[in-house]
Write an enzyme that holds these catalytic residues in place. Structure first.
Site, PDB file in Angstrom:
ATOM      1  N   ASP A 487       0.809  -1.221   0.000  1.00  0.00           N
ATOM      2  CA  ASP A 487       0.000   0.000   0.000  1.00  0.00           C
ATOM      3  C   ASP A 487       0.841   1.269   0.000  1.00  0.00           C
ATOM      4  OD1 ASP A 487      -2.559  -1.087   0.099  1.00  0.00           O
ATOM      5  OD2 ASP A 487      -2.448  -1.403   2.257  1.00  0.00           O
TER       6      ASP A 487
HETATM    7  C1  BGC Z   1       0.626   1.181   6.363  1.00  0.00           C
HETATM    8  C2  BGC Z   1       0.211   0.032   5.527  1.00  0.00           C
HETATM    9  C3  BGC Z   1      -1.270  -0.002   5.435  1.00  0.00           C
HETATM   10  C4  BGC Z   1      -1.812   1.325   4.958  1.00  0.00           C
HETATM   11  C5  BGC Z   1      -3.319   1.315   4.821  1.00  0.00           C
HETATM   12  C6  BGC Z   1       0.011   2.451   5.849  1.00  0.00           C
HETATM   13  O1  BGC Z   1       0.379   3.510   6.650  1.00  0.00           O
HETATM   14  O2  BGC Z   1       2.024   1.276   6.415  1.00  0.00           O
HETATM   15  O3  BGC Z   1       0.733  -1.155   6.057  1.00  0.00           O
HETATM   16  O4  BGC Z   1      -1.683  -1.000   4.566  1.00  0.00           O
HETATM   17  O5  BGC Z   1      -1.373   2.344   5.799  1.00  0.00           O
HETATM   18  O6  BGC Z   1      -4.024   2.087   5.660  1.00  0.00           O
HETATM   19  C1  NOJ Z   2      -1.406  -3.750   5.501  1.00  0.00           C
HETATM   20  C2  NOJ Z   2      -2.601  -3.891   4.638  1.00  0.00           C
HETATM   21  O1  NOJ Z   2      -3.692  -4.304   5.413  1.00  0.00           O
HETATM   22  C3  NOJ Z   2      -2.340  -4.866   3.533  1.00  0.00           C
HETATM   23  O2  NOJ Z   2      -3.449  -4.943   2.692  1.00  0.00           O
HETATM   24  C4  NOJ Z   2      -1.108  -4.461   2.786  1.00  0.00           C
HETATM   25  O3  NOJ Z   2      -0.906  -5.375   1.767  1.00  0.00           O
HETATM   26  C5  NOJ Z   2       0.082  -4.332   3.688  1.00  0.00           C
HETATM   27  N1  NOJ Z   2      -0.229  -3.451   4.750  1.00  0.00           N
HETATM   28  C6  NOJ Z   2       1.342  -3.873   2.979  1.00  0.00           C
HETATM   29  O4  NOJ Z   2       1.306  -2.526   2.694  1.00  0.00           O
END
Ligand code: BGC
Ligand code: NOJ
Length: 814
Positions: A487
Site C-alpha cells: 500500500d
Molecule cells: C501502512 C500500511 C497499510 C496502509 C493502509 C500504511 O500507513 O504502512 O501497512 O496498509 O497504511 O491504511
Molecule cells: C497492511 C494492509 O492491510 C495490507 O493490505 C497491505 O498489503 C500491507 N499493509 C502492505 O502494505
C-alpha cells in the site's frame, strides 16, 4: 526474558506479570458479538462493526497505554482498602497474578490482602453478550465483608462520532435501570432499535450510571469515589458519559468461595416493538429478559463455557500435527489457527493497533485471510467470498474496503489498488480445493451491491483477470494504480502536502507506472482460473487464460528481471524500482516471493537466483526485510514507503506477511532446510525467549518486526491483525509439512528440514480424516506412499469411496 509461558495442554498462554511490554490481548466472540481484552482487563466490545456498533469506550494511545476496560474493584469493608484483581486500573500490588488467554476466553486473577479473585471472560456461542464470571475466595482465617464494584464505560455507538462530536454527545446519553440491570439506550428514542445491557447475578447494594458521579471530580478509574467510600450513588446518566457499575456486598467465611456473574450484552428490538408500553419511551425489555435470566445462572454459564471448549476442539481438530519442533506444534495446532479465525473475523479493523474506526474489511486482506480459515468453517468462508464479490465493481475493479455491518464498499477509501481484484481468484480457488463445492461459481452475485447487476460468481473472476489485462503499461506489465499489495509504494501519488492520505489522495492517471508484483500475481491467478475453467469444461476459456498467463510469464522474465532478482516496478517516469541501478531500494521481497509462487522462472533458473538474492541481501536473524537498502529520505515519486524511518514498516521493516511467500517458494524448490529456517525466525513461540525485545504477544504473529536499519531491530508491532497469520499457516501446513488440498485429492508433498526424522498429521479433508505418518528414509523429499496399507504411485491420495471416513497414510521420504 519471558513474561509467562505456554500451557499447551490447556491451549492457553499464561502471563505471570501484569506489566507486559505492551498490552497482550485476546479476542472474545467468534460470530457477531466481539470483544478485545488485554491481560489487565483493558479493551472494548462491539456488535459486528467496531466503528458503527461499539458498546464500550476505549481510549487508544493513552498513558498508561491500555486504558478503559472490563474493570472490577474489590474493597475490604473492614479497613476500606480497595484494589483491582486484574491490576489495572488501580495498579495496587497484587500477588500470584496470572492472565490465561485461551481459545475465545480470558481468565485474569490475583491475590491481594489474602483475598483471591479471578474473572473468566467469554462470549457464549450464538449469543450477543459476554459473561464475566468472578470467583472470590477468602484465604484469611477470619470471615470478611467485601464490596464488589463492576465498571464499564459505554460508547455512544459510533466510535468515530463518540471520540469527536462532544457538543452533541454530552447531551444525548440515556440509560434506564430496572431490577438491577443497567440499560444503555442512547439514541434509542430516535432512530436506533438497539441497546446494551449490563446485569449482575446478585442483589445490588447500589449502582451508578453517570461517570463523573461514580468517579468524583478530578478522579480517574484508579480511585473512584464510589469505590473508595464503599457505596454507590445510584446515579442516573442524563447526557455526559453513561457508564455501568454495580455494587454487590459479599460476606465470606474463611476458605469460602463465591461466584458473581456479570453480563454485558447487545440487543435489538423490532422497530414497531421498541417501547413498552408502546405509547411510552421505555425500552421493551420483554424480548431480552429471558436471555438475561438464563445466563445469570451458574449452570448455564458452565454449560456455555463447555460448549465453547468443544467448539474449539472441533475446529482445531481439523488439522493437528506432531513434529520434532515444539514451536511448530503449538503454532499449527493452536495459536496460528486461532489467529486465522481472528483475522477472518476482524480483517484489519479492531485490535490494539487498529482503532476499529479507520479500516473496515479490506478486499485484499479478507481474501487472503480466508486462506488460513477455510478448512475450519467452510460455510462462513463461502458467505465471505460472496459478500466480497458483491462489492466488486462492474469494471472488475474492487473497493479497497467494505463495512462489515452494511457489507457495502467504503467510498471514503475508494478503489484503484490494481492488485485487489486478483485476490478474489486466489480465495475462490482455495475454497474450491478445500470444499469441492463447485456450486459457488454459479451463485448470482451483484456488482457494487446493485440489484439487477447479478452475474454468476465465475464471471466476477473473469472480470478480475480482465481488469489487469485492460490496464497494461508500456512494458506490457500491469499498471500499478494507487498501489499493489504494498500500500505504501505509491507511484502515482506525488504527495507534497502534509496530512494528505497516501491511500486516498487524488492520484495521477497513471499510464506509466507498472508493477512486477501484479505481473507475478496475474500469472498465478490466470493459471488458477484456467484450471477452474478446464474443470468446468470451458475449454476455450481455459486456453485463453493459460495463454494470458504464459504471455505475462514471458513479460515478467524479460521486462521484470534485473539480472539477479525480479524488479519491483517501473515508476511514473518509466525508471526501474528495485533494481541494482537504484541507489536505495535495490531489491524488494514481494516479487521474488510471488513470481516464484506463480511458477515463474522455475525452469530457467531465475527462481533459484532470485531466492538466493533474498537470502544474501534481505534475510536477517529476525526475519526477511522488505527491501534494501532502506530509503534514507522522502522520495516524492515513491510515496509512503519512503515516509517511514529506515527499518520500520514497508521501508525495510520485516513485514512478516511476505516472509511466508519466500518460505513457500523455497519449499516449492525443495529446500526444506531454508524454508524452515525462515519459518522459525518469525515464529512467535520461537521468539518467546526474547519477549523483552519482541514486545508483542509471543503467541500470535505481528505485522512487522523492525528491520536491521532500525535502532530497535527485532521489535515487533501491530500484532494480531495481519495477513501474516493466514500465509504462515499455509506455508507451514501446506508447503513445509506439505499436506495440500488439491482438486483431485489430498497431496503429500513435504519439504521438511533434513534433520527431521518425520512427523505426523491428522487432517480432515472433505469429510474424511487422514491420519498421516511421514518418515524420513533418505536425504531428499521424494515421497513414497502407502494408503490404507496399499502402495500408491505419486504423491496424491485420490478421494476415497463414499462412506469411508478414515484413511491411514504412510509416507516415506527418500
Ligand atoms: C501502512 C500500511 C497499510 C496502509 C493502509 C500504511 O500507513 O504502512 O501497512 O496498509 O497504511 O491504511
Ligand atoms: C497492511 C494492509 O492491510 C495490507 O493490505 C497491505 O498489503 C500491507 N499493509 C502492505 O502494505
Amino acid at each position: 526474558m519471558r513474561y509467562g509461558h505456554f500451557d499447551d495442554k490447556k491451549r492457553e498462554y499464561v502471563i505471570t506479570r501484569p506489566d507486559t511490554p505492551l498490552p497482550w490481548i485476546n479476542y472474545l466472540g467468534c460470530e457477531a458479538y466481539f470483544g478485545i481484552v488485554s491481560n489487565t482487563a483493558g479493551g472494548y466490545s462491539f456488535y459486528r462493526d467496531a466503528r458503527l456498533r461499539r458498546l464500550t469506550r476505549y481510549r487508544y494511545n493513552n498513558a498508561p497505554f491500555d486504558f478503559g476496560g472490563r474493570y472490577i474493584y474489590l474493597r475490604d469493608n473492614g479497613d476500606g482498602k480497595f484494589w483491582s484483581p486484574s491490576w489495572q486500573p488501580t495498579r495496587q500490588k497484587v500477588d500470584d497474578y496470572s492472565c490465561r488467554h485461551g481459545m475465545g476466553y480470558t481468565i485474569i486473577g490475583s491475590t491481594s490482602n489474602r483475598i483471591k479473585a479471578e474473572t473468566l471472560y467469554f462470549v457464549p456461542l450464538g449469543e450477543n453478550l459476554e459473561i464475566w464470571q468472578l470467583s472470590v475466595t477468602n484465604l484469611r482465617r477470619k470471615s470478611v465483608r467485601l464490596s464488589v464494584f463492576s465498571s464499564v464505560e459505554f460508547c455512544l455507538w459510533d466510535a468515530q462520532d463518540d471520540a469527536t462530536n462532544f457538543q452533541r454527545n454530552f447531551s444525548t446519553g440515556q440509560v434506564e435501570v430496572d431490577q438491577g440491570v443497567i440499560y444503555h439506550k442512547t439514541e434509542y428514542r430516535e432512530r436506533r432499535d438497539h441497546f446494551a445491557f449490563f446485569a449482575c447475578s446478585e442483589k445490588l447494594a447500589g449502582y451508578d450510571s453517570q461517570r463523573d458521579v461514580f468517579l468524583g471530580a478530578y478522579r480517574g478509574c484508579d480511585n473512584p469515589t464510589a469505590v473508595e467510600r464503599g457505596r454507590s450513588f445510584n446515579s442516573i446518566a442524563h447526557g455526559w458519559a453513561p457508564i455501568g457499575s454495580h455494587h454487590v456486598k459479599l460476606k465470606l467465611k474463611s476458605g469460602e468461595t463465591r461466584r458473581v456473574i456479570f453480563l454485558l450484552g447487545y440487543h435489538e428490538n423490532l422497530k414497531d416493538q421498541k417501547f413498552d408500553p408502546p405509547t411510552s419511551q421505555t425500552i421493551n425489555k420483554r424480548t431480552v429478559k429471558p436471555t438475561i435470566a438464563k445466563y445469570l445462572k451458574q449452570a448455564a454459564v458452565d454449560h456455555a463455557f463447555e460448549e465453547l471448549r468443544q467448539y474449539w476442539d472441533r475446529l482445531l481438530g481439523r488439522y493437528q500435527t506432531k513434529t520434532p519442533d515444539e514451536h511448530t506444534n503449538r503454532m499449527v495446532n493452536v495459536w496460528n489457527a486461532y489467529q486465522c479465525m481472528a483475522t477472518f473475523n476482524m480483517s484489519r479493523s479492531a485490535s490494539f493497533f487498529e482503532s476499529g474506526i479507520g479500516r473496515g474489511l479490506g478486499f485484499r486482506d479478507s481474501n487472503q485471510d480466508l486462506l488460513g480459515f477455510v478448512h475450519m468453517v467452510p460455510e462462513r468462508a463461502r458467505e465471505r467470498v460472496l459478500d466480497l464479490a458483491a462489492t466488486q465493481l462492474e469494471t472488475g475493479g474492487a473497493y479497497h474496503q467494505y463495512q462489515p455491518l452494511t457489507k457495502r464498499g467504503n467510498d471514503d477509501v475508494g478503489s484503484n489498488f490494481n492488485d485487489d481484484p486478483l485476490w478474489l481468484i486466489l480465495s475462490v480457488a482455495a475454497y474450491l480445493r478445500e470444499t469441492g463445492d463447485w456450486s459457488i461459481l454459479d451463485e448470482q452475485v451483484t456488482y457494487n451491491n446493485k440489484p439487477g447487476s447479478e452475474t454468476p460468481l465465475y464471471e466476477h473472476l473473469e472480470r478480475s483477470l480482465h481488469y489487469t489485462l485492460d490496464r497494461l503499461g508500456p512494458h506490457g506489465l500491469p499498471l500499478i494504480g494507487r498501489a499493489d499489495w504494498n500500500d505504501c509504494l505509491n507511484l502515482n501519488c506525488f504527495s507534497d502536502t502534509p496530512g494528505q492520505s497516501f491511500q486516498t489522495t487524488t492520484n495521477k492517471d497513471g499510464k506509466v507506472a507498472e508493477s512486477v508484483f501484479i505481473g507475478g500475481m496475474f500469472v498465478l491467478a490466470a493459471r488458477e482460473l484456467a484450471e477452474i475453467a478446464a474443470r468446468r469444461s470451458l475449454h476455450s476459456d481455459a486456453e485463453a487464460y493459460r495463454k494470458a498467463a504464459e504471455r505475462m510469464d514471458e513479460t515478467v522474465r524479460t521486462k521484470g528481471w534485473d539480472g539477479e532478482w525480479f524488479l519491483r516496478a517501473y515508476d511514473d517516469f518509466g525508471r526501474k524500482v528495485g533494481s541494482k541501478e537504484c541507489e536505495e531500494g535495490k531489491i524488494f521481497i514481494e516479487p521474488q516471493g510471488f513470481c516464484v509462487l506463480a511458477g515463474i522462472g522455475l525452469q530457467d533458473g531465475l527462481a533459484r537466483k532470485a531466492l538466493d538474492s533474498v537470502s544474501k541481501m534481505l534475510a536477517t536473524r529476525h526475519g526477511i526485510v522488505l527491501q534494501q537498502p532502506a530509503y534514507s529520505k522522502y522520495y516524492l515519486h515513491l510515496g509512503e514507503i519512503s515516509s517511514y524511518p529506515p527499518g520500520y514498516k514497508e521501508n525495510a521493516g520485516i513485514f512478516c506477511h511476505n516472509n511466508p511467500w519466500i518460505i513457500i517458494a523455497e519449499a516449492m524448490m525443495g529446500n526444506g532446510d531454508r524454508a524452515f529456517d525462515y519459518y522459525l525466525r518469525i515464529n512467535p513461540s520461537a521468539r518467546e525467549k526474547i519477549s523483552q525485545l519482541h514486545r508483542c504477544e509471543p503467541f500470535v504473529y505481528a505485522q512487522m518486526i523492525a528491520g536491521k536499519d532500525a535502532p530497535t531491530h527485532g521489535e515487533a508491532k501491530n500484532s494480531w491483525l495481519t495477513g501474516t497469520a493466514a500465509w504462515n499457516y499455509v506455508a507451514i501446513t501446506q508447503f513445509i509439512l506439505g499436506i495440500r488440498p488439491t482438486y483431485e485429492g489430498l497431496m503429500i508433498a513435504p519439504a521438511i528440514p533434513s534433520k527431521w526424522k518425520g512427523f505426523s498429521v491428522s487432517r480432515v479433508f472433505q469429510g474424511v480424516r487422514y491420519n498421516i505418518n511421514v518418515r524420513r528414509a533418505g536425504k531428499r523429499n521424494r515421497v513414497r506412499l502407502k494408503v490404507d496399507g496399499h502402495a500408491l504411485d505419486g504423491n496424491l491420495i485420490p478421494k476415497p469411496a463414499a462412506g469411508v471416513t478414515q484413511v491411514a497414510v504412510e509416507a516415506v521420504l527418500e
